[in-house]
Design a protein around this motif. Structure first.
Motif, PDB file in Angstrom:
ATOM      1  N   ILE A 120     -11.682  -4.281  -1.710  1.00 25.64           N
ATOM      2  CA  ILE A 120     -11.288  -4.646  -3.065  1.00 25.64           C
ATOM      3  C   ILE A 120     -10.489  -5.944  -3.056  1.00 25.64           C
ATOM      4  N   ILE A 132      -2.540  -1.269  -8.814  1.00 27.46           N
ATOM      5  CA  ILE A 132      -3.856  -0.717  -8.500  1.00 27.46           C
ATOM      6  C   ILE A 132      -3.670   0.789  -8.355  1.00 27.46           C
ATOM      7  N   THR A 133      -4.270   1.540  -9.253  1.00 29.82           N
ATOM      8  CA  THR A 133      -4.051   2.982  -9.355  1.00 29.82           C
ATOM      9  C   THR A 133      -4.374   3.692  -8.037  1.00 29.82           C
ATOM     10  N   GLY A 188      -2.772   3.667  -3.357  1.00 29.46           N
ATOM     11  CA  GLY A 188      -2.917   2.565  -4.300  1.00 29.46           C
ATOM     12  C   GLY A 188      -2.020   1.424  -3.862  1.00 29.46           C
ATOM     13  N   TYR A 189      -1.799   0.468  -4.744  1.00 38.35           N
ATOM     14  CA  TYR A 189      -1.010  -0.717  -4.391  1.00 38.35           C
ATOM     15  C   TYR A 189       0.034  -0.981  -5.467  1.00 38.35           C
ATOM     16  N   GLN A 227      -6.992  -7.437  -7.750  1.00 37.38           N
ATOM     17  CA  GLN A 227      -7.056  -6.827  -9.082  1.00 37.38           C
ATOM     18  C   GLN A 227      -7.634  -5.412  -9.030  1.00 37.38           C
ATOM     19  N   GLY A 228      -8.017  -4.981  -7.843  1.00 36.68           N
ATOM     20  CA  GLY A 228      -8.553  -3.636  -7.688  1.00 36.68           C
ATOM     21  C   GLY A 228     -10.051  -3.542  -7.868  1.00 36.68           C
ATOM     22  N   CYS A 258       0.842  -1.190   0.000  1.00 37.77           N
ATOM     23  CA  CYS A 258       0.000   0.000   0.000  1.00 37.77           C
ATOM     24  C   CYS A 258       0.878   1.241   0.000  1.00 37.77           C
TER      25      CYS A 258
END
Length: 212
Positions: free
Chosen positions: A54, A28-29, A18-19, A57-58, A10
């Protein structure tokens, strides 16, 4: 569990979360106002003032709808709406209905909770009291014991609510690898074993080095 979950970190950029993967590339934006680490395949994120969950994959598995949400532990997540807290499963369904009070994450099958005007106790995953409310404060179970406060002192109980270490500490923390940190006589450097005995002297030397 998604195999890539543990490799996602994170990260915050320009005030959004995001990640990123192990190569420090965002997968992940960063669009979330707040975010927690992945736990048991899902991550709690805050978007538009509400928290949801989530997948790696977001994609939203549980849409944002809570005022606050913690990570999943033992299949349940602690959530709050207004002044009430409860526990949901990974489908977003309440397993333990919301109540007014305070609560901690599940650990070793039990969760510490405090209903208003009552003390802290421990509930099982059906929401029933396994250890009745009686403590001024309480921590989660770790390695079979939980730190609890009676009056001004802390001690440790087992999962039947029986004192294994009588209340005599000013503060007490969770057990890890057979040891727990406690505070008494104005010091927080002491470590005890599961019988309440002070830890071996060589551990104090190691601890002092870590604190320098």
């Amino acid at each position: 569990m998604y195999s890539g979950e543990l490799s996602l970190e994170c990260k915050n950029i320009d005030g959004k979360w995001g990640y990123a993967n192990s190569e420090n590339m965002f997968v992940i934006t960063p669009t979330f106002d707040e975010a927690n680490c992945f736990s048991e395949g899902l991550a709690a994120v805050k978007d538009g003032g509400k928290w949801g969950f989530i997948d790696p994959q977001g994609n939203y598995v549980i849409n944002p709808q809570f005022d606050y949400a913690r990570s999943f532990f033992e299949g349940l997540a602690l959530v709050r709406n207004e002044k009430k807290v409860g526990y949901i499963n990974k489908k977003g369904i309440y397993v333990i209905n919301p109540f007014e009070g305070y609560a901690l994450d599940f650990s070793e099958g039990l969760a510490a909770v405090k209903v208003y005007r009552e003390g802290w106790g421990y509930i099982d995953k059906e929401g029933n009291y396994f250890i009745k409310p009686q403590f001024y404060d309480a921590r989660s179970f770790s390695e079979g014991l939980a730190a609890v406060q009676i009056g001004e002192k802390w001690g440790y109980i087992d999962n039947n609510g029986i004192y294994v270490i009588l209340p005599k500490f000013d503060k007490a923390w969770d057990f890890s690898q057979g040891l727990a940190r406690v505070r008494f006589d104005g010091s927080s450097r002491w470590m005890i074993d599961k019988k309440g005995k002070l830890a071996r002297p060589e551990y104090f030397k190691w601890l002092r080095k870590q604190e320098r």
